[in-house]
Design a protein around this motif. Structure first.
Motif, PDB file in Angstrom:
ATOM      1  N   GLU A   1       0.814  -1.227   0.000  1.00  0.00           N
ATOM      2  CA  GLU A   1       0.000   0.000   0.000  1.00  0.00           C
ATOM      3  C   GLU A   1       0.838   1.263   0.000  1.00  0.00           C
ATOM      4  O   GLU A   1       0.367   2.319  -0.405  1.00  0.00           O
ATOM      5  N   ALA A   2       2.067   1.162   0.480  1.00  0.00           N
ATOM      6  CA  ALA A   2       2.919   2.354   0.576  1.00  0.00           C
ATOM      7  C   ALA A   2       3.423   2.814  -0.794  1.00  0.00           C
ATOM      8  O   ALA A   2       3.947   3.924  -0.925  1.00  0.00           O
ATOM      9  N   TYR A   3       3.265   1.955  -1.814  1.00  0.00           N
ATOM     10  CA  TYR A   3       3.892   2.249  -3.115  1.00  0.00           C
ATOM     11  C   TYR A   3       3.478   3.592  -3.708  1.00  0.00           C
ATOM     12  O   TYR A   3       4.331   4.414  -4.030  1.00  0.00           O
ATOM     13  N   GLU A   4       2.167   3.797  -3.840  1.00  0.00           N
ATOM     14  CA  GLU A   4       1.701   5.024  -4.504  1.00  0.00           C
ATOM     15  C   GLU A   4       2.182   6.273  -3.763  1.00  0.00           C
ATOM     16  O   GLU A   4       2.581   7.265  -4.371  1.00  0.00           O
ATOM     17  N   GLU A   5       2.156   6.177  -2.456  1.00  0.00           N
ATOM     18  CA  GLU A   5       2.597   7.304  -1.620  1.00  0.00           C
ATOM     19  C   GLU A   5       4.105   7.562  -1.807  1.00  0.00           C
ATOM     20  O   GLU A   5       4.544   8.697  -1.929  1.00  0.00           O
ATOM     21  N   LYS A   6       4.871   6.484  -1.841  1.00  0.00           N
ATOM     22  CA  LYS A   6       6.315   6.584  -2.031  1.00  0.00           C
ATOM     23  C   LYS A   6       6.661   7.235  -3.375  1.00  0.00           C
ATOM     24  O   LYS A   6       7.518   8.110  -3.480  1.00  0.00           O
TER      25      LYS A   6
ATOM     26  N   LYS B   1       4.829   9.189  -5.129  1.00  0.00           N
ATOM     27  CA  LYS B   1       4.499  10.627  -5.080  1.00  0.00           C
ATOM     28  C   LYS B   1       5.587  11.396  -4.342  1.00  0.00           C
ATOM     29  O   LYS B   1       5.967  12.499  -4.730  1.00  0.00           O
ATOM     30  N   MET B   2       6.090  10.791  -3.264  1.00  0.00           N
ATOM     31  CA  MET B   2       7.124  11.437  -2.460  1.00  0.00           C
ATOM     32  C   MET B   2       8.420  11.634  -3.267  1.00  0.00           C
ATOM     33  O   MET B   2       9.004  12.712  -3.262  1.00  0.00           O
TER      34      MET B   2
END
Ligand code: KMT
Ligand code: NI
Length: 173
Positions: free
Chosen positions: A68-73, A75-76
């Motif tokens: 789940e962290a992928y999309e956020e990462k 973007k970061m």
């Protein structure tokens, strides 16, 4: 490696965004961005030794690995930032884009694939993204402890001494 001016059109950051205006390795080097094709890991070892890089790790940026962290990462990584140190990345699989700011403050997109090594100088504004395949496997080289604190772009950051040094060395005149 393929480099070109980013088209600045709306759309997912992972699309190519190729304006059709090519940028060659020489032009990249004038920004302090150095590119090497190293099919042989010994070449990476030599470059690391020559530059005093003692440590390395490997990272896989993908939904499989990061969940789940992928999309956020992703973007970061795509927030425009700089580091007070060189950033060296060696691609061992997949693809990714490093975008770096040109002399005219335009985005130059550098597409990297397996066996490509890129050195970003301290103080250059840049960002990173995976492409539509959502998979990159990269080696990160560092001198001591990994410390790539991303400093997000702002007008206050333009007074940072590493930024000032970069501007003086590569953008002035
Ligand atoms: C960076 O510096 O943005 C990263 O480390 C991204 C993953 S390595 C290609
Ligand atoms: Ni960075």
């Amino acid at each position: 490696m393929k480099a070109y001016l980013y088209d600045n059109l709306p759309g997912d950051q992972r699309l190519p965004h190729d304006s059709g205006r090519a940028i060659d390795a020489d032009a990249l080097s004038r920004l302090g961005v150095l590119y090497y094709r190293f099919p042989n890991i010994q070449d990476v070892d030599k470059l690391a030794a020559d530059r005093g890089y003692k440590n390395r790790d490997e990272v896989t940026v993908s939904p499989e690995k990061m969940g789940e962290a992928y999309e956020e990462k992703v973007k970061m990584f795509f927030h425009e930032h700089l580091h007070e140190d060189e950033e060296i990345r060696y691609i061992k699989g997949g693809q990714g884009f490093f975008d770096v700011r040109s002399k005219d403050d335009e985005w130059v997109r550098v597409r990297l694939e397996k066996d490509d090594l890129l050195i970003l100088p301290a103080g250059i504004y840049h960002r990173f993204t995976t492409d539509e395949e959502n998979f990159v496997y990269a080696m990160r080289l560092f001198k001591d402890e990994p410390k790539w604190t991303p400093l997000n772009r702002s007008r206050y950051l333009d007074a940072n001494s590493f930024r000032e040094q970069y501007v003086k060395q590569f953008l002035a005149g």
